[in-house]
Design an enzyme around this catalytic site. Structure first.
Site, short mmCIF file in Angstrom:
data_model
loop_
_atom_site.label_atom_id
_atom_site.label_comp_id
_atom_site.label_asym_id
_atom_site.label_seq_id
_atom_site.Cartn_x
_atom_site.Cartn_y
_atom_site.Cartn_z
N ASN A 136 128.28 26.38 -15.63
CA ASN A 136 128.32 26.52 -14.17
C ASN A 136 128.90 27.87 -13.76
O ASN A 136 128.41 28.52 -12.82
CB ASN A 136 129.15 25.39 -13.56
CG ASN A 136 128.37 24.10 -13.43
OD1 ASN A 136 127.15 24.12 -13.30
ND2 ASN A 136 129.07 22.98 -13.46
N HIS A 151 125.44 26.63 -10.39
CA HIS A 151 125.33 25.17 -10.40
C HIS A 151 123.89 24.69 -10.56
O HIS A 151 123.66 23.59 -11.08
CB HIS A 151 125.93 24.59 -9.11
CG HIS A 151 127.43 24.70 -9.06
ND1 HIS A 151 128.25 23.85 -9.75
CD2 HIS A 151 128.24 25.58 -8.42
CE1 HIS A 151 129.51 24.16 -9.54
NE2 HIS A 151 129.54 25.23 -8.73
N ASP A 173 122.82 21.92 -13.18
CA ASP A 173 122.00 20.72 -12.92
C ASP A 173 120.83 20.62 -13.89
O ASP A 173 120.47 19.53 -14.35
CB ASP A 173 121.48 20.75 -11.48
CG ASP A 173 122.58 20.52 -10.45
OD1 ASP A 173 123.68 20.09 -10.86
OD2 ASP A 173 122.34 20.77 -9.25
N GLU A 209 129.79 15.61 -16.44
CA GLU A 209 129.00 15.84 -17.65
C GLU A 209 129.25 14.76 -18.69
O GLU A 209 129.00 14.95 -19.89
CB GLU A 209 129.33 17.22 -18.24
CG GLU A 209 130.73 17.38 -18.79
CD GLU A 209 131.75 17.85 -17.74
OE1 GLU A 209 132.74 18.47 -18.13
OE2 GLU A 209 131.54 17.59 -16.54
#
Length: 485
Positions: free
Chosen positions: A371, A376, A380, A406
């Site tokens: 990230n 982000h 994803d 996660e």
């Protein structure tokens, strides 16, 4: 004097039905002033006689009349194939109570309360013709007008219309009850076919449904429906739906020992879309039967298609809501609540039957750095791809869900600790074989996995998760990309 018709309007032929000569005269002059022609009847019986030789665009009728009133006339017209699509506008001086109810239940297309200004009647009649979507067809004589017309014939037809209405209501009610009793797509379709199949035997009946899980195509056939007939029905129903042309239709024979029903005289094939207003078309109803049966039961088939559309639209909405409630929107895996509920049921099964059960707590290594380095959106993407790889790497009996960030939870029914350890190591190796799309090829995302198994009747989900969590932290402390437990 005739008033010019508005641009793009056409002259209509109006059948006026009213026992009041003054009211009839007012309506006649009103419609003629707007450029329309009129036919006139003093009651519903006279209207039927006129319909034996004339084909008006719309019927404008009073409700309360002798011999055959407006409600009865409308019911007879809507039950007759020759006049079913003829628009009917009912007028009454009573705007409250049962008048509006009877107008709706008898099938009237529009219901208006008479007032001093009758111009709105002309507008409403013209609008009905425009909205009907059924232009005036070649003249067809109503059934009642073909008979030895009289009071007995009228009473007989009204009794038949009442019986038809009761059958329609019973059909709607029977189909509606399916949804209260079953919440399984295939069982709903089978129940629907069981209700309707007697109308088509010894022919065939087929339902196609396009749901989230793919296409359902299920049908029954009698002794007279050959394999070629069934293929023709499949082809026809696929032309009316988005059903997969290569999908298989599941046919089931229906035993019928009555000799009179072992052959089809003048067979016809029909397909009706099962559509509910406001919902996408997800289903269609097709059938092969005798022409006479198709004509006699035409309205019942139409109602069945309407109710099938409503039934499967409800089921489609229920399934969508259910999937939204139990699935993680990013990964498509089960969400935390559902995977824990499923695990709780498995632990209960272990206590009752003494079965083995093992679980894994799985964490993506160094996910925060993904990230931080790539954003982000890339994070994803990593979660989605890794979730897919974990799903493919597990066995069919195993279940996996995302329980937060996660972190993932997977469990294997009837699996001991040695079995789940071998599975976890194989999974850890498989998910790291290929690079993640959007990340540098050298950046491989690995897994740290903590294991545990069910330890007896006193064990609980909370205790199992606590042990697996400790083993997961140990796996991370020892350098990540490993299995502990």
């Amino acid at each position: 004097m005739t008033t010019a018709l508005p641009k793009d309007s056409k002259a209509l032929q109006i059948l006026l039905v009213d026992d009041n000569p003054i009211q009839l005269s007012l309506l006649r002059h009103l419609f003629q002033r707007h450029g329309h022609t009129t036919l006139e009847a003093k009651n519903g019986a006279e209207a039927l006689i006129i319909l034996a030789t004339e084909s008006p665009d719309v019927v404008v009728s009073d409700c309360v009349m002798p011999l055959l009133d407006g409600y009865q006339l409308c019911r007879l017209l809507k039950d007759d194939r020759a006049t079913r699509h003829l628009p009917v506008l009912l007028l009454t001086a009573q705007g409250a109570g049962l008048a509006r109810f009877w107008a709706k239940t008898c099938g009237a297309d529009r219901f208006l309360v008479k007032g001093r200004d009758l111009d709105h009647v002309v507008e409403a009649a013209a609008a009905l013709v425009e909205q009907s979507g059924h232009p005036r067809a070649a003249h067809a004589v109503p059934r009642l007008a073909q008979e030895n017309f009289g009071v007995d014939a009228i009473q007989r037809r009204l009794a038949q219309a009442l019986e038809q209405r009761l059958v329609e209501t019973a059909l709607r009610d029977s189909i509606a009850r399916l949804y209260t009793a079953e919440h399984d797509t295939l069982r709903l379709i089978r129940g629907f076919i069981e209700i309707l199949q007697e109308l088509v035997l010894p022919g065939a009946l087929l339902v196609a449904y396009l749901g989230e899980d793919g296409t359902w195509c299920y049908g029954v056939h009698g002794s007279s429906a050959s394999e070629e007939d069934r293929r023709d029905l499949e082809k026809a129903i696929r032309q009316h739906t988005l059903a997969d042309a290569n999908g298989e239709c599941h046919w089931h024979p229906v035993a019928d020992d009555e000799e009179r029903r072992r052959s089809l005289r003048d067979p016809v094939l029909r397909v009706l879309p099962a559509v509910t207003p406001g919902h996408p078309a997800v289903s269609a109803l097709g059938f092969l039967t005798e022409r006479r049966a198709a004509e006699d039961y035409e309205r019942l088939f139409e109602i069945a298609a309407e109710e099938l559309g409503r039934l499967l639209s409800l089921e489609d909405s229920r399934l969508r809501l259910y999937h939204q409630a139990i699935r993680d929107p990013l990964t498509g895996l089960y969400n935390r609540r559902h995977i824990l509920d499923m695990l709780d049921m498995e632990v209960d099964q272990c206590g009752r039957f003494g079965q083995n059960l093992a679980l894994m707590l799985i964490d993506l290594d160094h996910f925060k750095s993904v990230n931080d380095r790539f954003g982000h959106a890339a994070g994803d993407q990593v979660l989605s791809v890794m979730a897919q790889r974990m799903s493919f790497g597990l066995r069919k009996v195993d279940q996996v869900g995302r329980i937060g960030g996660e972190e993932f939870l997977a469990y294997g029914p009837q699996t001991d600790l040695d079995g789940v350890r071998a599975l976890a190591n194989r999974l850890r190796e498989q998910v790291a074989l290929e690079p993640i799309p959007g990340l540098p090829a050298s950046d491989r995302v690995t897994l740290s996995i903590g294991l545990t198994s069910w330890e007896g009747p006193e064990d609980t989900v909370e205790r199992m998760l606590s042990r697996a969590d400790k083993n997961l932290y140990q796996a991370k402390a020892e350098g990540r990309n490993r299995v502990v437990g």
